[in-house]
Design a protein around this motif. Structure first.
Motif, PDB file in Angstrom:
ATOM      1  N   SER A 289       0.916  -1.248   0.126  1.00 44.03           N
ATOM      2  CA  SER A 289       0.200  -0.015   0.051  1.00 44.03           C
ATOM      3  C   SER A 289       0.826   1.335   0.120  1.00 44.03           C
ATOM      4  N   ALA A 290       0.442   2.269  -0.386  1.00 42.04           N
ATOM      5  CA  ALA A 290       1.204   3.594  -0.395  1.00 42.04           C
ATOM      6  C   ALA A 290       0.879   4.246   0.748  1.00 42.04           C
ATOM      7  N   SER A 291       0.104   3.697   1.611  1.00 35.53           N
ATOM      8  CA  SER A 291      -0.335   4.647   2.938  1.00 35.53           C
ATOM      9  C   SER A 291      -0.070   3.501   4.025  1.00 35.53           C
ATOM     10  N   ARG A 292       0.943   3.811   4.968  1.00 33.67           N
ATOM     11  CA  ARG A 292       1.274   2.823   6.302  1.00 33.67           C
ATOM     12  C   ARG A 292      -0.164   2.723   6.957  1.00 33.67           C
ATOM     13  N   PRO A 293      -1.178   3.813   7.435  1.00 31.42           N
ATOM     14  CA  PRO A 293      -2.151   3.936   7.898  1.00 31.42           C
ATOM     15  C   PRO A 293      -3.088   2.776   7.334  1.00 31.42           C
ATOM     16  N   GLN A 294      -3.248   3.190   6.084  1.00 26.09           N
ATOM     17  CA  GLN A 294      -4.200   2.176   5.200  1.00 26.09           C
ATOM     18  C   GLN A 294      -3.767   0.637   5.295  1.00 26.09           C
ATOM     19  N   LEU A 295      -2.556   0.296   5.126  1.00 30.96           N
ATOM     20  CA  LEU A 295      -2.249  -0.991   5.336  1.00 30.96           C
ATOM     21  C   LEU A 295      -2.504  -1.590   6.770  1.00 30.96           C
ATOM     22  N   GLN A 296      -2.239  -0.764   7.637  1.00 35.67           N
ATOM     23  CA  GLN A 296      -2.649  -1.381   8.967  1.00 35.67           C
ATOM     24  C   GLN A 296      -4.101  -1.463   9.248  1.00 35.67           C
ATOM     25  N   ALA A 297      -4.857  -0.644   8.547  1.00 32.55           N
ATOM     26  CA  ALA A 297      -6.436  -0.737   8.697  1.00 32.55           C
ATOM     27  C   ALA A 297      -6.932  -1.864   8.172  1.00 32.55           C
ATOM     28  N   PHE A 298      -6.084  -2.489   7.094  1.00 37.12           N
ATOM     29  CA  PHE A 298      -6.441  -3.759   6.280  1.00 37.12           C
ATOM     30  C   PHE A 298      -5.913  -4.977   6.969  1.00 37.12           C
ATOM     31  N   LEU A 299      -4.926  -4.686   7.785  1.00 36.29           N
ATOM     32  CA  LEU A 299      -4.209  -5.914   8.275  1.00 36.29           C
ATOM     33  C   LEU A 299      -4.985  -6.466   9.541  1.00 36.29           C
ATOM     34  N   LYS A 300      -5.301  -5.763  10.519  1.00 35.48           N
ATOM     35  CA  LYS A 300      -6.251  -6.115  11.494  1.00 35.48           C
ATOM     36  C   LYS A 300      -7.313  -6.967  11.346  1.00 35.48           C
ATOM     37  N   PRO A 301      -8.301  -6.607  10.414  1.00 35.78           N
ATOM     38  CA  PRO A 301      -9.432  -7.413   9.975  1.00 35.78           C
ATOM     39  C   PRO A 301      -9.008  -8.591   9.049  1.00 35.78           C
ATOM     40  N   TRP A 302      -8.028  -8.457   8.331  1.00 36.64           N
ATOM     41  CA  TRP A 302      -7.670  -9.493   7.590  1.00 36.64           C
ATOM     42  C   TRP A 302      -6.707 -10.766   8.623  1.00 36.64           C
ATOM     43  N   MET A 303      -6.155 -10.321   9.610  1.00 35.31           N
ATOM     44  CA  MET A 303      -5.572 -11.148  10.490  1.00 35.31           C
ATOM     45  C   MET A 303      -6.719 -12.090  11.449  1.00 35.31           C
ATOM     46  N   GLN A 304      -7.809 -11.510  11.553  1.00 37.57           N
ATOM     47  CA  GLN A 304      -8.887 -12.062  12.289  1.00 37.57           C
ATOM     48  C   GLN A 304      -9.547 -12.934  11.415  1.00 37.57           C
ATOM     49  N   ALA A 305      -9.596 -12.815  10.005  1.00 43.40           N
ATOM     50  CA  ALA A 305     -10.252 -13.564   8.997  1.00 43.40           C
ATOM     51  C   ALA A 305      -9.561 -14.771   8.705  1.00 43.40           C
ATOM     52  N   LEU A 306      -8.077 -14.576   8.794  1.00 41.16           N
ATOM     53  CA  LEU A 306      -7.030 -15.608   8.771  1.00 41.16           C
ATOM     54  C   LEU A 306      -7.119 -16.472   9.767  1.00 41.16           C
ATOM     55  N   ARG A 307      -7.264 -16.123  11.184  1.00 39.80           N
ATOM     56  CA  ARG A 307      -7.356 -17.092  12.308  1.00 39.80           C
ATOM     57  C   ARG A 307      -8.802 -17.904  12.166  1.00 39.80           C
ATOM     58  N   GLN A 308      -9.632 -17.464  11.364  1.00 38.28           N
ATOM     59  CA  GLN A 308     -10.811 -18.322  11.345  1.00 38.28           C
ATOM     60  C   GLN A 308     -10.674 -19.412   9.967  1.00 38.28           C
ATOM     61  N   LEU A 309      -9.630 -19.263   9.529  1.00 40.47           N
ATOM     62  CA  LEU A 309      -9.441 -20.390   8.345  1.00 40.47           C
ATOM     63  C   LEU A 309      -9.077 -21.802   9.171  1.00 40.47           C
ATOM     64  N   LYS A 310      -9.797 -22.888   8.621  1.00 34.03           N
ATOM     65  CA  LYS A 310      -9.340 -23.875   9.260  1.00 34.03           C
ATOM     66  C   LYS A 310      -8.287 -24.660   8.349  1.00 34.03           C
ATOM     67  N   SER A 311      -7.152 -24.655   8.731  1.00 36.24           N
ATOM     68  CA  SER A 311      -6.076 -25.247   8.133  1.00 36.24           C
ATOM     69  C   SER A 311      -4.975 -25.714   9.098  1.00 36.24           C
ATOM     70  N   ARG A 312      -4.388 -26.827   8.879  1.00 38.29           N
ATOM     71  CA  ARG A 312      -3.009 -27.458   9.415  1.00 38.29           C
ATOM     72  C   ARG A 312      -1.667 -26.929   9.304  1.00 38.29           C
ATOM     73  N   LEU A 313      -1.625 -26.091   8.351  1.00 38.98           N
ATOM     74  CA  LEU A 313      -0.211 -25.489   7.904  1.00 38.98           C
ATOM     75  C   LEU A 313       0.255 -24.514   9.013  1.00 38.98           C
ATOM     76  N   ARG A 314       1.373 -24.225   8.857  1.00 41.96           N
ATOM     77  CA  ARG A 314       1.904 -22.762   9.809  1.00 41.96           C
ATOM     78  C   ARG A 314       1.946 -21.671   8.852  1.00 41.96           C
ATOM     79  N   TRP A 315       1.370 -20.401   9.301  1.00 47.72           N
ATOM     80  CA  TRP A 315       1.544 -19.124   8.807  1.00 47.72           C
ATOM     81  C   TRP A 315       1.966 -18.070   9.730  1.00 47.72           C
ATOM     82  N   SER A 316       2.798 -17.143   9.157  1.00 51.03           N
ATOM     83  CA  SER A 316       2.977 -16.022   9.946  1.00 51.03           C
ATOM     84  C   SER A 316       2.876 -14.654   8.833  1.00 51.03           C
TER      85      SER A 316
END
Length: 683
Positions: free
Chosen positions: A648-675
Motif C-alpha cells: 500500500s502507498a499508505s502505512r495507516p491504510q495498510l494497518q487498517a487492512f491488516l487487523k481485520p485480515w488477520m482476524q479472518a485468517l485465524r478463522q480459516l481451518k488449516s493445519r499448516l503454519r503461517w506467519s
C-alpha cells in the motif's frame, strides 16, 4: 480490600487477554497493581502473566473465572509507558500483547517459582546504590573535532523528541559522539536531581565487548549493564532488574534490549542502524531500530541512529526533514584519511584459489612491513558444493532446496539452512566415481591456500564455525587487537564496528554474487557491507604529509558496475540518491509499505492454496495483494514454503487492512503454519 477482576496478558498464540479473580487473604495482602506480574493457572500449567487491567466485573461468567495463585509483589510494577510500548508493538506487528510483553523478559522472571528472582533481588540490594555521574575532571576524554562537537550539542541540547541520523564515515568517531552526548544528558539530569538512563543498541553480540569497555572506562562510577541472548540466565535476570529499578545508568544490548523496562530513559542510541540484524526474524518480527524511534517519541527524548551507510529508509527521512542529519565527514584520528579503494579486474588478473596476483602481492608487502591484513569472504565452509564430473551429481540437501556445504577439516557436508550433517561420500552416490571435486570456495579453503602461500604468517579465520564455543569470538578479536595475527580472514563478523589499529589492508574476495540477486535490497546491503569492511583499514592515521595508510582491494569481474564506482569514490550520498530514484520509479520501499504473509506446509500446493484463499478474504481500495509465489529457498527441513506480498502507498491504510485480515485468517481451518511480517526485510 475487596474482590477484584485482574486482566492478564499471557504468552499464548491466542489473540486475547484473560480475566482472573483475585481475592485478598486475611493477612493484609497489598492490592494488585497494573504492571505487576502474577502467577495464574492456565490449562494444566501455572504461568506468569502481566496485569494490564483491574476492574470490578468481567464479561466472562463468574463460575468460569479461575483465581490468581500469587502476586509477584517483591518486584516493582512495570510502568504504563512500558505496557503501552508493548501494546503498540503488538498492534503494529499484528501479534498478541502477551507474545510481546512476556518473551522479552528473562526466563527466570517468568518461572513459576521465585527462588531465582528472590536471589537476584537480594544480590542487587547488597550492591552499592546509584552512583553519581562522573566528575568531568576525573576521566580522560579524546578531544572532539568541530563536527563531533556540533553533533554532541545537537543531541544533548534537544528539547523533547528528536530523531538524529548521525551519518559519519568509518573511523569518524561516532562512538565518541555517543559517549559525550550520553555524559551530557546524564549530568544535566543529575544537576536537576533527576534519575536518568541511556540505552545503547548494537546489532550483534560480538560488538558488545569493545563498546562495553569504552563505556565502562568513560563511566567508572556508573552501573553499566548488558542485555543479550547469550548471557547466563541469572546474569540476564539481574541486569534486567537493574535496568527496571533505574539502578543501571547505561544499558548496552542487542535488539531485545529495546523492550527493556527503563523508567528513567532519557536517550536512545542505535549504532550501525542500517544493519539487518535489528529485525527479528522469528515470533514477533519487530524492528528494534523502528521501535527505538517510536519509544523515543513516546518518552519525548532524543534518539540517535548512527551509521557510515544509513539504511535507505533513514536517509529518506533525513532528506525530507523527519530526521535531523548530523554529518561527520572526516576520520577522527590525527591525519587519518579514508583508505584508497582499488578494483582488481579478474578478467585480466586470474585468481588462483580465490586470490589474484595483485592481492597476493599486497598481502606479502604488509607481511614484510609487519602490518595486518584482512580478507573478507562472506561464505563459510570449504566449498559451497561438491560435484561428480562423470555424471553431474552435486551435493544437494535432500531436506532443502539448497546445496550441502563442504567443511573439509571435519570431513562433513553441512546444510546451512536445516543443519543436516553427513559424512563426505568416498565416491559418487550415483555412479561410484571417486574423484569428487569441490566447486567454489569458502573461508576454510582460502585459509588453506593462505597457509600454503605464507607458511610463516599467523593466519586467523573468524566465522560462525571457528567461533562456536562461548567466548571464542572475543578471544579471537582480542588476538587481533594485540597484534598476534598477521592475516585475518573472515565473514561479515569482521566487517563492522571493530577498531583494528594495526590493520592497513583489506581484500574483498568474491562480492559479485550479490549484484544479481532478486532481492531489491541486495545492492544496498552489498554497498553497506563493502563500505563497512573497507573502513577497517587505516584507522590509526599516518604521519604528517604521508599518503593514506589504508588500502582496499576488491576483486571483481564487473569493475564498471555503478555500485563499485560509487565505492571507489566513497560516495554513499550518490549511491543513496540513485537507489532512491530507482525505488521511486519501481514503487518499492520507502515509497510503499509492505507486509508479507508466509505459509509452510508438507506440499507446496497446500501452501499456495492457503495463500490464494487468504488473498480472496478481504478487498480494500488502495491495498494490493500480489499473487502467491514459492519462496526463493522453497523447501527447508522438509517443509515447503510460499509467500504473499501485500502493499500500500499508505502505512495507516495498510494497518487498517491488516487487523481485520488477520482476524479472518485465524478463522480459516488449516493445519499448516503461517506467519505475517510487517515491513519485511527479506522477500
Amino acid at each position: 480490600m475487596t474482590r477484584r477482576i485482574l486482566t492478564l496478558a499471557l504468552d499464548t498464540p491466542l489473540d486475547t487477554v484473560f480475566d482472573y479473580r483475585w481475592v485478598p487473604d486475611t493477612g493484609g495482602q497489598p492490592e494488585p497493581q497494573i504492571g505487576q506480574f502474577a502467577l495464574v493457572p492456565f490449562g494444566r500449567r501455572e504461568v506468569v502473566g502481566l496485569i494490564v487491567d483491574i476492574k470490578q466485573n468481567s464479561d466472562v461468567d463468574d463460575a468460569k473465572l479461575r483465581e490468581v495463585i500469587a502476586l509477584r509483589g517483591q518486584l516493582e510494577s512495570v510502568s504504563q509507558d512500558w505496557i503501552d510500548l508493548c501494546r503498540f508493538a503488538a498492534e503494529y506487528y499484528q501479534r498478541p500483547l502477551g507474545e510481546v510483553a512476556l518473551p522479552c523478559l528473562p526466563k527466570q522472571l517468568r518461572a513459576s517459582k521465585t527462588v531465582a528472582l528472590d536471589r537476584a533481588l537480594k544480590k542487587l540490594a547488597q550492591a552499592t546504590g546509584i552512583a553519581p555521574v562522573n566528575d568531568p575532571e576525573a576521566v580522560q576524554r579524546p578531544a572532539l573535532n568541530a563536527e563531533q562537537r556540533s553533533a554532541v550539542e545537537a543531541i544533548a541540547g534537544a528539547n523533547g523528541f528528536q530523531a538524529h541520523l548521525l551519518f559519519g564515515v568509518t573511523g569518524s568517531g561516532k562512538t565518541e559522539v555517543y559517549l559525550h552526548a550520553a555524559e551530557q544528558v546524564l549530568q544535566r539530569e543529575a544537576a536537576q536531581g533527576a534519575a536518568a538512563q541511556v540505552l545503547i543498541l548494537v546489532p550483534e553480540i560480538n560488538l558488545t565487548p569493545q563498546l562495553e569497555a569504552s563505556v565502562r572506562a568513560r563511566f567508572p562510577q556508573l552501573m553499566v549493564t548488558i542485555l543479550h541472548s547469550q548471557l547466563a540466565e541469572g546474569e540476564r535476570l539481574r541486569n534486567w532488574i537493574a535496568a527496571h529499578q533505574g539502578r543501571a545508568g547505561i544499558v548496552l544490548g542487542t535488539r531485545l534490549s529495546v523492550l527493556a523496562s527503563m523508567p528513567a530513559l532519557r536517550l536512545i542510541i542505535v549504532d550501525e542502524e542500517h544493519d539487518p540484524s535489528y529485525k527479528q526474524q522469528e515470533g514477533l518480527r519487530y524492528s528494534a531500530r523502528d521501535l527505538a524511534v517510536w519509544r523515543a517519541h513516546q518518552q519525548r527524548i532524543p534518539v540517535v541512529l548512527g551509521s557510515a551507510t544509513p539504511s535507505i529508509e533513514s536517509w529518506q527521512h533525513a532528506q525530507t526533514g523527519r530526521y535531523s542529519l548530523l554529518s561527520l565527514t572526516k576520520r577522527a584520528a590525527v591525519n587519518a584519511r579514508l583508505p584508497q579503494v582499488g578494483l582488481i579486474d579478474l578478467e585480466r588478473h586470474k585468481a588462483a584459489d580465490g586470490l589474484s596476483p595483485p592481492l597476493v602481492a599486497a598481502l606479502r608487502e604488509r607481511l614484510e612491513r609487519g602490518e595486518q591484513s584482512l580478507l573478507f569472504l562472506n561464505r563459510r565452509g570449504y566449498a559451497p558444493v561438491i560435484q561428480c564430473d562423470a555424471c553431474g551429481w552435486i551435493s544437494n540437501c535432500h531436506r532443502c532446496t539448497a546445496f550441502m556445504v563442504l567443511h573439509k577439516p571435519e570431513r562433513r557436508l553441512r546444510c546451512h539452512h536445516c543443519s543436516l550433517e553427513v559424512r563426505v561420500p568416498v565416491s559418487c552416490p550415483t555412479c561410484g566415481n571417486v574423484d569428487l571435486q569441490p566447486l567454489g570456495r569458502g573461508t576454510q579453503r582460502v585459509e588453506e591456500h593462505l597457509q600454503t602461500l605464507f607458511p610463516d604468517a599467523r593466519v586467523l579465520r573468524i566465522d560462525a564455525d571457528s567461533t562456536r564455543r562461548k567466548g571464542s569470538a572475543q578471544a579471537a578479536f582480542d588476538a587481533v587487537h594485540r597484534g598476534d595475527v598477521d592475516i585475518l580472514l573472515g565473514t561479515q563478523m569482521v566487517a563492522k564496528g571493530h577498531d583494528f589499529q594495526h590493520l592497513t589492508l583489506v581484500g574483498v574476495i568474491n562480492p559479485d554474487t550479490a549484484l544479481f540477486s532478486q532481492d531489491y535490497r541486495a545492492g544496498e546491503r552489498l554497498f553497506a557491507q563493502l563500505m563497512q569492511v573497507a573502513g577497517r583499514a587505516g584507522r590509526a592515521g599516518a604521519a604528517e604529509g604521508a599518503a593514506p595508510v589504508g588500502q582496499v582491494l576488491l576483486q571483481t569481474r564487473y569493475p564498471q558496475h555503478p555500485l563499485y564506482r560509487a565505492l571507489l569514490a566513497h560516495d554513499y550520498v550518490g549511491f543513496a540518491e540513485s537507489t532512491l530514484t530507482e525505488r521511486r520509479g519501481a514503487g518499492l520501499p520507502p515509497f510503499v509499505f509492505q507486509a508479507l504473509l508466509r505459509a509452510e506446509a508438507k506440499t507446496l500446493q497446500v501452501a499456495l492454496d492457503f495463500l490464494q484463499q487468504a488473498r480472496s478474504l478481504l478487498a480494500i481500495e488502495g491495498i494490493v495483494l500480489n499473487d502467491p509465489v514459492p519462496m526463493t529457498i522453497t523447501r527447508v527441513a522438509g517443509v515447503e514454503r510460499a509467500q504473499l506480498l501485500v502493499e500500500s502507498a499508505s502505512r495507516p491504510q495498510l494497518q487498517a487492512f491488516l487487523k481485520p485480515w488477520m482476524q479472518a485468517l485465524r478463522q480459516l481451518k488449516s493445519r499448516l503454519r503461517w506467519s505475517l511480517e510487517v515491513d519485511p526485510v527479506d522477500i
